[in-house]
Design an enzyme around this catalytic site. Structure first.
Site, short mmCIF file in Angstrom:
data_model
loop_
_atom_site.label_atom_id
_atom_site.label_comp_id
_atom_site.label_asym_id
_atom_site.label_seq_id
_atom_site.Cartn_x
_atom_site.Cartn_y
_atom_site.Cartn_z
N ARG A 207 0.94 -11.63 -21.60
CA ARG A 207 1.72 -12.84 -21.30
C ARG A 207 0.89 -13.67 -20.33
O ARG A 207 0.65 -13.25 -19.20
CB ARG A 207 3.05 -12.47 -20.65
CG ARG A 207 4.03 -11.73 -21.54
CD ARG A 207 5.32 -11.42 -20.79
NE ARG A 207 6.41 -11.02 -21.64
CZ ARG A 207 6.80 -9.75 -21.83
NH1 ARG A 207 6.19 -8.77 -21.21
NH2 ARG A 207 7.82 -9.48 -22.62
N ARG B 215 -1.31 -13.94 -25.87
CA ARG B 215 -0.32 -14.91 -26.32
C ARG B 215 -0.55 -16.22 -25.59
O ARG B 215 -0.70 -16.24 -24.37
CB ARG B 215 1.10 -14.40 -26.02
CG ARG B 215 2.15 -15.45 -26.38
CD ARG B 215 3.55 -14.94 -26.14
NE ARG B 215 3.87 -14.88 -24.72
CZ ARG B 215 5.01 -14.37 -24.24
NH1 ARG B 215 5.90 -13.85 -25.07
NH2 ARG B 215 5.25 -14.35 -22.95
N GLU C 196 9.61 -14.15 -33.46
CA GLU C 196 10.68 -13.94 -32.48
C GLU C 196 11.82 -14.94 -32.64
O GLU C 196 12.70 -15.02 -31.80
CB GLU C 196 10.12 -13.98 -31.07
CG GLU C 196 9.37 -15.27 -30.74
CD GLU C 196 8.86 -15.32 -29.30
OE1 GLU C 196 9.35 -14.57 -28.45
OE2 GLU C 196 7.97 -16.16 -29.03
N HIS D 265 0.82 -1.21 0.00
CA HIS D 265 0.00 0.00 0.00
C HIS D 265 0.85 1.26 0.00
O HIS D 265 0.54 2.23 -0.68
CB HIS D 265 -0.90 0.04 1.24
CG HIS D 265 -2.13 -0.80 1.09
ND1 HIS D 265 -2.93 -1.11 2.14
CD2 HIS D 265 -2.67 -1.39 0.02
CE1 HIS D 265 -3.93 -1.86 1.72
NE2 HIS D 265 -3.78 -2.05 0.43
N ASN E 5 12.93 -9.30 -28.06
CA ASN E 5 13.73 -9.85 -26.96
C ASN E 5 14.29 -11.19 -27.37
O ASN E 5 15.48 -11.48 -27.18
CB ASN E 5 12.88 -10.02 -25.69
CG ASN E 5 12.17 -8.75 -25.28
OD1 ASN E 5 12.52 -7.68 -25.75
ND2 ASN E 5 11.18 -8.86 -24.42
N ASP E 6 13.44 -12.02 -27.93
CA ASP E 6 13.92 -13.33 -28.38
C ASP E 6 14.52 -13.27 -29.78
O ASP E 6 15.49 -13.96 -30.07
CB ASP E 6 12.79 -14.36 -28.33
CG ASP E 6 12.62 -14.90 -26.92
OD1 ASP E 6 13.65 -15.18 -26.26
OD2 ASP E 6 11.47 -15.02 -26.46
N ARG F 159 19.87 -14.09 -23.86
CA ARG F 159 19.66 -12.74 -23.32
C ARG F 159 20.09 -12.60 -21.86
O ARG F 159 20.30 -11.50 -21.37
CB ARG F 159 18.21 -12.28 -23.50
CG ARG F 159 17.13 -13.16 -22.93
CD ARG F 159 15.79 -12.39 -22.97
NE ARG F 159 14.69 -13.12 -23.55
CZ ARG F 159 13.41 -12.79 -23.40
NH1 ARG F 159 13.06 -11.76 -22.68
NH2 ARG F 159 12.46 -13.52 -23.94
N CYS G 206 6.32 -6.10 -29.96
CA CYS G 206 6.05 -6.12 -28.53
C CYS G 206 7.32 -6.35 -27.70
O CYS G 206 7.26 -6.42 -26.49
CB CYS G 206 5.00 -7.18 -28.20
SG CYS G 206 5.46 -8.83 -28.73
#
Ligand code: PEP
Ligand code: MG
Length: 567
Positions: free
Chosen positions: A294, A330, A429, A187, A452-453, A463, A500
């Site tokens: 995801r 996905r 990817e 919080h 990324n991939d 990576r 993405c």
């Protein structure tokens, strides 16, 4: 310098005010006049509810409904028969004094909630602690320091910033928050972000190391707390603070606007999300949809597969939040670095090239079909699209699509509604998907480039491996050729192409993507306005010139040198 968790962005320079915890000690006693004691307890609860309502109203004005609801939740909790009712019973039937009855019940709940290993339930424990201290203080007649009286330029330092404390915070006067406990999702963090006050949480021994009145600097973007700052540090951080505030103000000009280049081409600017809750964050960040949901979160941190219904509820919830805006879901992308213990995946020599994502799903048809059915069912509630990860061959896309058709037939047979024309796309990817993009584009409804991939698989560089990190760059000519090729192949077949991967938010990548003809950018929620601003900087012609130059270069160093000079 002290170090903690960066929980609310920005820089605060000011004087420490330690918010002490009061001793709430008392001597427990047995009461004979239980009716009088019960009345004393009820008076205290009434006073608590009155004060809390006032605080909630103040909070609603300063920050909004959601934050106020946290406090209003306190009133509901203490009035709940399981808590308030039991406390009254302890007084009435057990002859306990109000303080002891309150403490006994609250402690039981605190222990119970603390034992559960999830953030939301643990937060309930913090709520009960807050309720207990507030009512004990009323019963004991203790006057709690008023944070609302803090002078301008105050940095609050406390063990924990409770919701009731936050309600007293005057945004104009409090320039920073430092606590000893809390995480990104507690919080304290949520409220600090809502109030836009820089905050660093989980700073060990902050209340004993720091003293009231001393000057400190709170850097809520890095998690640094600078003690006894020098003149030089003060001017360095002041400049940083001014730059941060300037950028923030400037970015706000892009809120609610369309995403357009300087020459008028329109783009879709979507967000990447991991949970249905993130969908709300995406909308608050002014995202125009979700370009990557995801779904692994549904499968992780549990002991068994989620049911079709559970998945349906999660996808539907995200769809409802998006109110008809695009939502690309996905399908399960497990394996590689994402392990799910109960699936009993075998350890592989080379997990990133192994049995994972679409490969695993096509071999585990029940699991895959139940996810696809859940997505299809949710498609009756929004503009949902299905995306397959890690596609390397046309057969995989065909097999996936066949399963979508099977799932549709099942639903049709059961009379369940779904979108018959749900788009089915490919996450491009892998190096293979880039090379056969012209073939995939004929059979896919859209592409989304997962840089990324794609970077890792094109460069054959993991990576997560720091030894080969120098190769892992989307600005390597090989990766840029892949990106360009994927976009062009998509364009040739008339399908939309998004990105993405993280590179979509990189200011140096943006002119290239504009030139290549990307149609949709999907980025993290905090990047939305920045990306919109960066897209607005470029005309198509200027972007084309940059791209032409970059695509003639032979090395990543050359590319970066050039791009750094122009953005
Ligand atoms: C990608 O690979 O670029 C991507 C966006 O997906 P993830 O990071 O989940 O692998
Ligand atoms: Mg990926």
């Amino acid at each position: 310098m002290l170090k903690g968790i960066a929980a609310s962005e920005g820089i605060g320079i000011g004087k420490v005010m330690i918010v002490e915890e009061h001793s709430l000690e008392y001597t427990p006693k047995t009461v004979t006049d239980t009716a009088a004691e019960l009345a004393r307890y009820r008076d205290a609860v009434d006073k608590f509810c009155e004060e809390t309502t006032e605080q909630a109203d103040a909070l609603r004005k300063s920050t909004g409904d959601k934050e106020a609801e946290i406090l209003e939740g306190h009133i509901q909790m203490i009035k709940d028969p399981f808590m308030g009712g039991e406390i009254e019973k302890l007084i009435e039937e057990g002859g306990q004094c109000a303080e002891a009855a309150l403490e006994q019940m609250c402690n039981m709940f605190i222990e119970m909630f603390s034992a559960v290993d999830d953030d939301v339930t643990q937060q309930r424990a913090a709520d009960v602690k807050d309720i207990k201290s507030a009512i004990l203080a009323i019963l004991l007649g203790i006057k709690v320091v008023k944070i609302s009286d803090a002078p301008a330029g105050t940095v609050l330092v406390a063990k924990e910033v409770t919701p009731s404390m936050t309600a007293g915070i005057n945004k104009e006067n409090i320039v920073g928050i430092v606590t000893e406990t809390g995480s990104q999702t507690s919080h304290s963090a949520i409220l600090a972000r809502a109030l836009e006050i820089p905050a660093v949480l989980s700073v060990e021994k902050a209340t004993s190391t720091l003293s009231s009145g001393e000057q400190i600097i709170v850097d809520g973007s890095t998690g640094d707390v600078v003690t006894a700052p020098s003149e030089a540090e003060i001017s360095e951080y002041s400049a940083k603070r001014d730059a941060f505030l300037r950028e923030k103000r400037e970015l706000e000009n892009y809120r609610g606007k369309k995403t357009v280049s300087a020459s008028g081409e329109e783009y879709e600017l979507f967000c990447n999300i991991g949970t249905p809750k993130d969908a709300t964050k995406a909308m608050e960040a002014d995202g125009e949809g979700v370009g990557l949901f995801r779904t692994e979160f549904l499968f992780m941190d549990r002991n068994a597969l989620p049911t079709e219904d559970e998945q349906f509820e999660a996808y539907k919830q995200a769809a409802l939040v998006l109110k008809g805006k695009g939502l690309i879901i996905r399908t399960l992308d497990i394996g590689g670095d994402k392990d799910i213990p109960y699936l009993g995946l075998e350890k592989e020599e080379n997990p990133f090239m192994g049995f994972r994502a679409i490969r695993y799903c096509l071999k585990n048809r029940d699991l895959f079909k139940s996810q696809i059915k859940a997505i299809l069912r949710a498609s009756a509630f929004g503009d949902i699209r299905i995306m397959f990860p890690l596609i390397t061959a046309v057969e995989e896309l065909r097999a996936g699509k066949a399963l979508v058709e099977e799932a549709k037939a099942d639903l049709r047979a059961s009379g369940i509604e779904f979108n018959e024309n749900i788009p089915v796309g490919v996450m491009t990817e892998t190096a293979a998907s880039g090379v056969i993009a012209h073939l995939l584009a004929k059979e896919a409804d859209f592409f989304s480039i997962g840089t990324n991939d794609l970077t890792g698989y094109t460069m054959a560089a993991d990576r997560g491996n720091s030894d080969v990190a120098y190769l892992y760059s989307p600005f390597q000519p090989s990766v840029l050729i892949m990106i360009k090729r994927i976009i062009e192949c998509g364009k040739a077949e008339g399908i939309p192409v998004g990105m993405c991967g993280e590179a979509a938010a990189n200011p140096m990548m943006i002119p290239l993507l504009i030139s290549f003809g990307l149609t949709e950018f999907s980025v993290s929620a905090p990047s939305v306005l920045k990306v919109r601003k960066n897209i607005a900087k470029w005309t198509k012609d200027e972007a084309d010139k940059v791209a032409e130059k970059v695509m003639s270069m032979a090395t990543e160093a050359e590319v970066l040198d050039y791009l750094k000079g122009i953005v």
